[in-house]
Design an enzyme around this catalytic site. Structure first.
Site, short mmCIF file in Angstrom:
data_model
loop_
_atom_site.label_atom_id
_atom_site.label_comp_id
_atom_site.label_asym_id
_atom_site.label_seq_id
_atom_site.Cartn_x
_atom_site.Cartn_y
_atom_site.Cartn_z
N LYS A 7 -51.45 25.54 -4.43
CA LYS A 7 -52.36 25.42 -5.34
C LYS A 7 -52.07 24.71 -6.57
CE LYS A 7 -54.97 27.20 -1.78
NZ LYS A 7 -54.94 28.50 -1.04
N TRP A 61 -61.11 34.68 2.17
CA TRP A 61 -59.62 35.34 1.94
C TRP A 61 -59.62 36.88 1.55
CZ3 TRP A 61 -56.73 32.42 4.14
CH2 TRP A 61 -56.88 30.96 3.91
N ASP A 83 -55.33 38.53 -5.62
CA ASP A 83 -54.69 37.34 -4.96
C ASP A 83 -55.27 36.25 -6.03
OD1 ASP A 83 -54.58 34.91 -3.47
OD2 ASP A 83 -55.83 35.70 -1.97
C1 LIG Z 1 -55.25 29.26 0.20
C2 LIG Z 1 -55.40 30.81 -0.09
C3 LIG Z 1 -54.92 31.72 0.65
C4 LIG Z 1 -54.10 31.28 1.94
O1 LIG Z 1 -52.86 31.09 1.59
P1 LIG Z 1 -51.77 30.96 2.66
O2 LIG Z 1 -50.38 30.88 1.65
O3 LIG Z 1 -52.14 29.79 3.36
O4 LIG Z 1 -51.47 32.39 3.38
C5 LIG Z 1 -55.22 33.01 0.42
N1 LIG Z 1 -56.35 33.23 -0.82
C6 LIG Z 1 -56.59 32.39 -1.53
C7 LIG Z 1 -57.59 32.62 -2.53
C8 LIG Z 1 -56.41 31.08 -1.19
O5 LIG Z 1 -56.86 30.05 -1.96
#
Ligand SMILES: *Cc1c(COP(=O)(O)O)cnc(C)c1O
Length: 356
Positions: free
Chosen positions: A190, A99, A166
């Site tokens: 999540k 990511w 993020d």
């Molecule tokens: C799941 C995840 C993403 C991707 O998220 P999307 O909403 O599918 O774009 C990005 N960064 C992290 C840390 C994640 O766990």
């Protein structure tokens, strides 16, 4: 048989969130209509949006001068929106996984990117520590929890520039000093809501400092000005997010949740560390995620991995297969997962080990 949900995302939600959402699908706010079929401009939905923003700010103790947005496009769209809105010359990024790398790739479209450190040399099984962030960077971007590899930065870093993070997979699992950040974002699927909504916490006066032309929908200022209602927002996931926030407040807020999360993670890591068969993929305890616990079988038991998945699945353990980049197993212990599920997984691991 009771199912124990260890999916990495979309993932387990509180029973409260699911039940309140189900009720609103039948009758939302006493309107005699489903939440699925009402206007996002109705006063009833405006109230949901306002309360979700207020509760989000309250639980995370977000200071004055920040906006909370609920947008579409996932965390993945933020990889591009962040540099488009915030990167004028150079930005620093920490590479701790897939990511983070995806965020780096997008940032390079908009300016110079200084990757200050990377843990790619060991398949991202640790958090780099020895790096410095130059003071002339527009911002420092990092991924707080690396969902795929099970590493986590649980303390707000100390760097000489403003931060962007993020926090898709560990938001609401620890207190955050939001004042150190210009922006925090994440996909909600999540720890917050069903998929379809992305949260963004942005410092209002950090916006408007880049020269480039920004399309209206990709400009944070559009959404700040319109309170996430410039266009139709993801109505249902925002409603569910509000229910989760209410549930978090009932639990006693972030510090209470963090305590429970640590207890759950300790329970599983202790079982792994004490096992003859399993081994955690992240050796340094300080780097271990309390949200996603990654483990494999020791070399002498490697060929039993598939058998264990089948064995555990038959006993109600769902979603424990590791990400293909790591292999083995991954148990995601998000906020809504009860300790009872972790104990059930540990019991299954012990039973399997005793059989071999
Ligand atoms: C799941 C995840 C993403 C991707 O998220 P999307 O909403 O599918 O774009 C990005 N960064 C992290 C840390 C994640 O766990």
């Amino acid at each position: 048989m009771k199912k124990h949900n260890f999916y990495a995302g979309p993932s387990i939600m509180s029973q409260f969130t699911i039940e309140e959402t189900a009720k609103a699908i039948h009758d939302f706010a006493g309107m005699g209509l489903s939440i699925l079929e009402i206007s996002h401009r109705s006063k009833q939905f405006q109230a949901v949006m306002d309360e979700a923003v207020a509760l989000f700010k309250e639980l995370l103790e977000i200071p004055e001068g920040y906006s909370v947005l609920f947008l579409g496009g996932g965390a993945s769209l933020q990889f591009a929106m962040v540099p488009m809105n915030m990167l004028s010359t150079k930005a620093a990024y920490l590479d701790t996984g897939v990511w983070a790398s995806k965020a780096i790739k997008e940032a390079k479209l908009f300016g110079e990117v200084d990757v200050v450190a990377s843990s790619k040399d060991k398949n991202y099984n640790y958090i780099p520590k020895d790096y410095t962030v130059p003071a002339d960077m527009n911002y420092f971007h990092y991924t707080s929890n690396n969902t795929i590899y099970g590493t986590e930065i649980r303390k707000d870093p100390d760097v000489p520039v403003r931060m962007i993070s993020d926090m898709s997979s560990d938001i609401f699992s620890r207190p955050v000093d939001v004042s150190k950040y210009d922006l925090i974002y994440g996909g909600a699927q999540k720890n917050l809501a069903p998929s379809g909504v992305t949260f963004v916490i942005v410092k209002d006066d950090a916006l408007g400092h880049v020269d480039r032309v920004i399309p209206t929908m990709l400009d944070y200022r559009t959404h700040v000005k319109k309170g996430s209602m410039f266009n139709t927002p993801p109505v249902l996931p925002i409603f569910s997010a509000l229910q989760t926030l209410k549930y978090y407040k009932q639990l006693g807020g972030i510090r209470a949740i963090e305590k429970m999360d640590i207890e759950k993670a300790d329970c599983l890591y202790n079982a792994i560390d004490g096992s003859k068969m399993f081994v955690a993929t992240v050796p340094d305890h300080a780097d271990r995620s309390i949200m996603n616990v990654c483990f494999v079988m020791k070399p002498e038991y490697k060929d039993l991995e598939k058998d264990f998945i089948d064995f555990a699945t038959e006993r109600g353990m769902i979603g424990i297969k590791g990400h293909r980049d790591v292999g083995g197993f991954r148990a995601s212990l998000y906020n809504a997962l009860p300790l009872e599920s972790v104990k059930a997984l540990v019991a299954v691991m012990k039973e399997f080990e005793a059989n071999h």
